[in-house]
Design an enzyme around this catalytic site. Structure first.
Site, PDB file in Angstrom:
ATOM      1  N   ASN A 168      38.306 -14.499  73.941  1.00  0.00           N
ATOM      2  CA  ASN A 168      38.699 -13.187  74.452  1.00  0.00           C
ATOM      3  C   ASN A 168      39.663 -12.557  73.447  1.00  0.00           C
ATOM      4  O   ASN A 168      40.802 -12.978  73.333  1.00  0.00           O
ATOM      5  CB  ASN A 168      39.376 -13.366  75.822  1.00  0.00           C
ATOM      6  CG  ASN A 168      39.962 -12.070  76.349  1.00  0.00           C
ATOM      7  OD1 ASN A 168      39.683 -10.993  75.822  1.00  0.00           O
ATOM      8  ND2 ASN A 168      40.770 -12.177  77.406  1.00  0.00           N
ATOM      9  N   TRP A 169      39.164 -11.542  72.751  1.00  0.00           N
ATOM     10  CA  TRP A 169      39.983 -10.926  71.693  1.00  0.00           C
ATOM     11  C   TRP A 169      41.049  -9.990  72.259  1.00  0.00           C
ATOM     12  O   TRP A 169      41.907  -9.524  71.503  1.00  0.00           O
ATOM     13  CB  TRP A 169      39.098 -10.158  70.722  1.00  0.00           C
ATOM     14  CG  TRP A 169      38.147 -10.993  69.911  1.00  0.00           C
ATOM     15  CD1 TRP A 169      37.951 -12.356  69.994  1.00  0.00           C
ATOM     16  CD2 TRP A 169      37.254 -10.522  68.888  1.00  0.00           C
ATOM     17  NE1 TRP A 169      37.000 -12.746  69.093  1.00  0.00           N
ATOM     18  CE2 TRP A 169      36.552 -11.646  68.398  1.00  0.00           C
ATOM     19  CE3 TRP A 169      36.976  -9.270  68.356  1.00  0.00           C
ATOM     20  CZ2 TRP A 169      35.588 -11.535  67.394  1.00  0.00           C
ATOM     21  CZ3 TRP A 169      36.025  -9.154  67.357  1.00  0.00           C
ATOM     22  CH2 TRP A 169      35.345 -10.281  66.878  1.00  0.00           C
ATOM     23  N   LYS A 170      40.936  -9.659  73.538  1.00  0.00           N
ATOM     24  CA  LYS A 170      41.873  -8.700  74.160  1.00  0.00           C
ATOM     25  C   LYS A 170      41.873  -7.405  73.331  1.00  0.00           C
ATOM     26  O   LYS A 170      40.849  -7.066  72.736  1.00  0.00           O
ATOM     27  CB  LYS A 170      43.255  -9.330  74.308  1.00  0.00           C
ATOM     28  CG  LYS A 170      43.173 -10.689  75.041  1.00  0.00           C
ATOM     29  CD  LYS A 170      44.478 -11.220  75.512  1.00  0.00           C
ATOM     30  CE  LYS A 170      44.232 -12.541  76.236  1.00  0.00           C
ATOM     31  NZ  LYS A 170      45.442 -13.114  76.812  1.00  0.00           N
ATOM     32  N   HIS A 202      40.413 -10.472  84.804  1.00  0.00           N
ATOM     33  CA  HIS A 202      41.413 -11.164  83.979  1.00  0.00           C
ATOM     34  C   HIS A 202      42.800 -10.821  84.513  1.00  0.00           C
ATOM     35  O   HIS A 202      43.035  -9.709  84.980  1.00  0.00           O
ATOM     36  CB  HIS A 202      41.270 -10.722  82.515  1.00  0.00           C
ATOM     37  CG  HIS A 202      42.085 -11.548  81.581  1.00  0.00           C
ATOM     38  ND1 HIS A 202      43.448 -11.370  81.449  1.00  0.00           N
ATOM     39  CD2 HIS A 202      41.749 -12.577  80.764  1.00  0.00           C
ATOM     40  CE1 HIS A 202      43.906 -12.263  80.581  1.00  0.00           C
ATOM     41  NE2 HIS A 202      42.894 -13.008  80.155  1.00  0.00           N
ATOM     42  N   GLU A 242      45.395  -9.967  83.148  1.00  0.00           N
ATOM     43  CA  GLU A 242      45.997  -8.758  82.563  1.00  0.00           C
ATOM     44  C   GLU A 242      45.441  -7.502  83.225  1.00  0.00           C
ATOM     45  O   GLU A 242      46.159  -6.522  83.401  1.00  0.00           O
ATOM     46  CB  GLU A 242      45.781  -8.760  81.036  1.00  0.00           C
ATOM     47  CG  GLU A 242      46.691  -9.790  80.371  1.00  0.00           C
ATOM     48  CD  GLU A 242      46.139 -10.434  79.117  1.00  0.00           C
ATOM     49  OE1 GLU A 242      45.212  -9.885  78.499  1.00  0.00           O
ATOM     50  OE2 GLU A 242      46.643 -11.531  78.756  1.00  0.00           O
ATOM     51  N   GLU A 292      42.798 -19.543  84.713  1.00  0.00           N
ATOM     52  CA  GLU A 292      43.796 -19.171  83.711  1.00  0.00           C
ATOM     53  C   GLU A 292      45.157 -19.025  84.379  1.00  0.00           C
ATOM     54  O   GLU A 292      45.486 -17.948  84.899  1.00  0.00           O
ATOM     55  CB  GLU A 292      43.414 -17.842  83.046  1.00  0.00           C
ATOM     56  CG  GLU A 292      42.148 -17.911  82.224  1.00  0.00           C
ATOM     57  CD  GLU A 292      42.190 -16.917  81.059  1.00  0.00           C
ATOM     58  OE1 GLU A 292      42.050 -17.377  79.924  1.00  0.00           O
ATOM     59  OE2 GLU A 292      42.377 -15.717  81.296  1.00  0.00           O
ATOM     60  N   GLY A 299      49.261 -16.936  76.572  1.00  0.00           N
ATOM     61  CA  GLY A 299      50.052 -16.368  75.488  1.00  0.00           C
ATOM     62  C   GLY A 299      51.435 -16.979  75.328  1.00  0.00           C
ATOM     63  O   GLY A 299      52.252 -16.466  74.581  1.00  0.00           O
ATOM     64  N   SER A 339      46.667 -20.665  76.307  1.00  0.00           N
ATOM     65  CA  SER A 339      47.189 -21.403  75.154  1.00  0.00           C
ATOM     66  C   SER A 339      46.294 -22.571  74.732  1.00  0.00           C
ATOM     67  O   SER A 339      46.790 -23.602  74.278  1.00  0.00           O
ATOM     68  CB  SER A 339      48.623 -21.883  75.427  1.00  0.00           C
ATOM     69  OG  SER A 339      49.479 -20.764  75.623  1.00  0.00           O
ATOM     70  N   GLY A 397      42.298 -17.099  74.016  1.00  0.00           N
ATOM     71  CA  GLY A 397      42.819 -15.800  73.609  1.00  0.00           C
ATOM     72  C   GLY A 397      43.230 -15.821  72.152  1.00  0.00           C
ATOM     73  O   GLY A 397      42.398 -15.733  71.246  1.00  0.00           O
TER      74      GLY A 397
HETATM   75  P1  13P Z   1      45.849 -17.312  75.101  1.00  0.00           P
HETATM   76  O1  13P Z   1      44.817 -18.307  74.636  1.00  0.00           O
HETATM   77  O2  13P Z   1      46.329 -16.403  74.006  1.00  0.00           O
HETATM   78  O3  13P Z   1      46.942 -17.974  75.868  1.00  0.00           O
HETATM   79  O4  13P Z   1      45.099 -16.321  76.135  1.00  0.00           O
HETATM   80  C1  13P Z   1      44.361 -16.867  77.163  1.00  0.00           C
HETATM   81  C2  13P Z   1      43.586 -15.773  77.811  1.00  0.00           C
HETATM   82  O5  13P Z   1      44.129 -14.945  78.494  1.00  0.00           O
HETATM   83  C3  13P Z   1      42.143 -15.747  77.566  1.00  0.00           C
HETATM   84  O6  13P Z   1      41.494 -14.863  78.440  1.00  0.00           O
END
Ligand code: 13P
Length: 265
Positions: free
Chosen positions: A15-17, A105, A107, A177, A183, A222, A243
């Site tokens: 997931n590149w966000k 998600h 977020e 998650e 993150g 993470s 992520g």
């Molecule tokens: P990270 O791997 O940066 O912690 O993010 C996880 C995430 O939200 C994937 O959707």
């Protein structure tokens, strides 16, 4: 450790966000293709979920070289078409070769007020459009500290399944998650990840029966090359949603490699 009793095809999803424009995206996919070539990963699925504006370019790179990478999106509208400024429909994504869509998600839930009803409506829209929803669930640190993890995950999973036809039950993927791990650099331990993913499978079994054994459940938060192997060897962890570590070809490929190694490759 609980034995894995049913074979499920693992998935490593990136997931590149909101990172990388379409030019940067092309470079990353090309670099990823080079790294993946060195890894035997035929027994697992690898997906990337770039921002909407990158999809067309990424689709072009994947198609031109017939890369073994599944294209995913990070979100979709629950509406089919019409006056929904700023939204992107499932049909538009399908036309671009998208097969997987992240739904709910944390977020989106926390920063863009996506509630359980919207998660359910989007899940249904994705399924109706012929794509696969990756339904994201997870508790906050506060909820975990209060001993509410099971309650929160159960409620989120059941809410997301609302109105999903029984025949579509095995077309979903769930991603656990925990918000406190996203993150932060602090992933869940493999025991905690397994406990939560097992619980999610039990909730799926209670709601949908034995099809739960075929539903893939990913861990995210993470995930990195150093912990990927320990996480995916857990009986109910069928892959990873990555992520930050998916933004570099080397680390994402290393996670794919560590997962492939656990699945006998
Ligand atoms: P990270 O791997 O940066 O912690 O993010 C996880 C995430 O939200 C994937 O959707």
């Amino acid at each position: 450790m609980a034995e894995r009793t049913v074979e499920r095809r693992p998935l490593v999803a990136g997931n590149w966000k909101m990172n990388l424009d379409h030019v940067e995206a092309i470079h990353l996919v090309q670099a990823l293709a080079l790294h993946l070539r060195a890894i035997e990963h035929g027994r697992l699925d690898v997906s990337i979920h770039p921002p909407f504006t990158d999809l067309r370019s990424v689709e072009g790179v994947i198609g031109a070289d017939d890369l073994p990478i599944t294209l995913g999106a990070q979100h979709a509208s629950s509406y089919a078409a019409g006056a929904f400024t700023g939204e992107v429909s499932v049909a538009m994504l399908r036309r671009l070769g998208v097969q997987l869509v992240l739904v709910g998600h944390s977020e989106r839930r926390q920063l863009f007020a996506m509630d359980d009803d919207a998660v359910a409506a989007t899940t249904r829209a994705v399924l109706e459009g012929g794509l696969t929803p990756v339904i994201c669930v997870g508790e906050t640190q506060e909820q975990r500290d209060r001993g509410q993890m099971a309650e929160v995950l159960t409620a989120q999973v059941l809410a997301a399944l609302e109105g999903v036809p029984a025949a579509d039950s095995d077309r979903i993927i769930v991603a656990y998650e925990p918000i406190w791990a996203i993150g932060t650099g602090v992933a869940a331990t493999e025991e905690d990840a397994q406990e939560a993913c097992r619980l999610i499978r039990q909730v799926l079994a209670g709601a949908r029966g034995e099809v739960a054994d075929r539903i893939r459940i990913l861990y995210g938060g993470s995930a990195k090359p150093e912990n990927a192997g320990d996480l995916v060897t857990q009986a109910d962890v069928d892959g990873l949603l990555v992520g930050g570590a998916s933004l570099e070809a080397e680390s994402f490929a290393a996670i794919v490699g560590a997962t492939a190694a656990c699945y006998g490759q």
